[in-house]
Design an enzyme around this catalytic site. Structure first.
Site, PDB file in Angstrom:
ATOM      1  N   ARG A 105       0.822  -1.203   0.000  1.00 54.54           N
ATOM      2  CA  ARG A 105       0.000   0.000   0.000  1.00 54.54           C
ATOM      3  C   ARG A 105       0.861   1.259   0.000  1.00 54.54           C
ATOM      4  O   ARG A 105       0.533   2.260  -0.658  1.00 54.54           O
ATOM      5  CB  ARG A 105      -0.932   0.002   1.208  1.00 54.54           C
ATOM      6  N   ALA A 106       1.970   1.246   0.717  1.00 55.19           N
ATOM      7  CA  ALA A 106       2.838   2.424   0.763  1.00 55.19           C
ATOM      8  C   ALA A 106       3.397   2.743  -0.622  1.00 55.19           C
ATOM      9  O   ALA A 106       3.490   3.916  -1.005  1.00 55.19           O
ATOM     10  CB  ALA A 106       3.974   2.195   1.756  1.00 55.19           C
TER      11      ALA A 106
END
Length: 369
Positions: free
Chosen positions: A258-259
């Site tokens: 997700r980052a």
């Protein structure tokens, strides 16, 4: 009018009080927060902005100021006591069974479409509500399901959550889902502090005159957001940008991907805001801290808890021979003072506890047990 007749007064309907908004362009000393809010306004799919800081650091002021820059200027507040139905909406199942049609009552997510959904003290909001609004913020769609009947509608909004860390933290599973995070600190720079106070006093004294002084800057922000939204789909990522994002996320030891996705989208939004021709490594560096600060910190806390669990005996220590036989006693399991001083500060060896004899306890009769 006859004196005997009672006097009548005409009831004038009360008008809602229009509260003036402090201009976004007039915020002082909040450059990282302003950048994060603008990026979320350009690409609401980032997942929102989490603003952490002590009281009196203009968290709610900045949220209201951003809403004024959006096309509809809609700011929707989510109260802490809201129910799930009030947030996502409700379905009238009786209408479905009787008429075969879906009757949907919109919630706050539908009202916040194309606007800002503001949650003050989001760390005190029930986890179920945080999960639901984060799902809608990331996907841009809200889905309501009741008894096998579902209804979906567009819910593209800028999510802004504020919190005071002194009142508790969000669970790591939820805080990671916020796209960007900004940590505000108390201002101890005399000149900046004085400038902030002077601006606030001037606004409170004459809001209209104060806002008129920033009208041109406000219009520039509105135009920049509009142009950036149009340019956003045309910007692509080069291999160098992908490589740099991967290196930063690996170095931060973040969980999942997700980052990486948020960092790429935030860098693209920044490039669109600056009307750049392409997304560069410099754009990535400008947004990296806002993407990683909450993920990196909670990863360290998670690792620290895991280390503490291991020291507390959940992981069985091995003997010198390499077997995983349990130690004969707690003294055998305790590390030597030299090792304890290196790996576990504050370790105290076990000590025998004194016992106290008590008087004989008389048993109760069977009927009283």
């Amino acid at each position: 009018m006859n004196a005997a007749e009672p006097a009548t007064t005409q009831q004038v309907p009360a008008r809602p009080i229009q509260r003036s908004t402090f201009p976004f362009a007039a915020l002082i000393g909040q450059v990282p927060l302003q950048q994060a809010l603008l990026l979320a306004a350009i690409d609401p799919g980032l997942g929102g902005v989490l603003v952490s800081g002590p009281r009196g650091t203009a968290k709610s002021t900045a949220a209201r100021a951003l809403a004024e820059l959006l096309p509809q200027g809609q700011l929707v507040n989510l109260p802490l006591g809201a129910s799930e139905d009030r947030l996502i909406g409700t379905l009238d199942i009786e209408t479905v069974l009787r008429d075969g049609s879906v009757r949907f009552s919109p919630g706050l997510l539908a009202k916040a479409h194309h606007g800002v959904l503001y949650v003050d003290e989001v760390n005190l909001l029930p986890d179920a509500l945080v999960d639901a609004l984060l799902d809608a913020a990331a996907s841009g769609v809200n889905t309501v399901e009741r008894d096998g009947v579902s209804h979906s509608h567009d819910a593209s909004f800028v999510l802004i959550g504020t919190m005071n860390p002194e009142e508790g933290e969000l669970r790591p599973q939820l805080i990671d889902r916020f796209g960007l995070m900004v940590e505000l600190q108390n201002c101890f720079e005399p000149r900046v502090r004085q400038a902030i106070v002077k601006a606030r006093l001037a606004f409170d004294l004459d809001p209209q005159r104060f806002r008129a002084g920033y009208a041109e800057h406000q219009a520039e922000y509105v135009e920049r957001i509009r142009a950036a939204r149009e340019a956003l789909p045309q910007l692509a990522f080069g291999d160098a940008v992908h490589a740099h994002v991967s290196a930063l996320c690996i170095d931060a030891a973040v969980d999942g991907l997700r980052a990486d996705l948020v960092m790429l989208r935030a860098a693209r939004a920044l490039a669109a805001l600056e009307q750049a021709g392409a997304v560069t490594v410099e754009h990535v560096d400008c947004v990296a801290e806002a993407v990683l600060i909450h993920r990196r910190r909670h990863r360290r806390q998670h690792d620290g808890q895991a280390d503490g669990d291991t020291r507390n005996g959940e992981a069985q220590p091995q003997t010198a021979a390499g077997s995983d036989r349990a130690p004969a006693s707690a003294l055998d399991a305790a590390p030597s003072p030299a090792v304890a001083g290196e790996t576990d500060w504050g370790y105290l060896p076990p000590e025998p506890a004194a016992t106290t004899h008590v008087k004989r306890v008389l048993p109760l009769d069977a009927k009283k047990r």
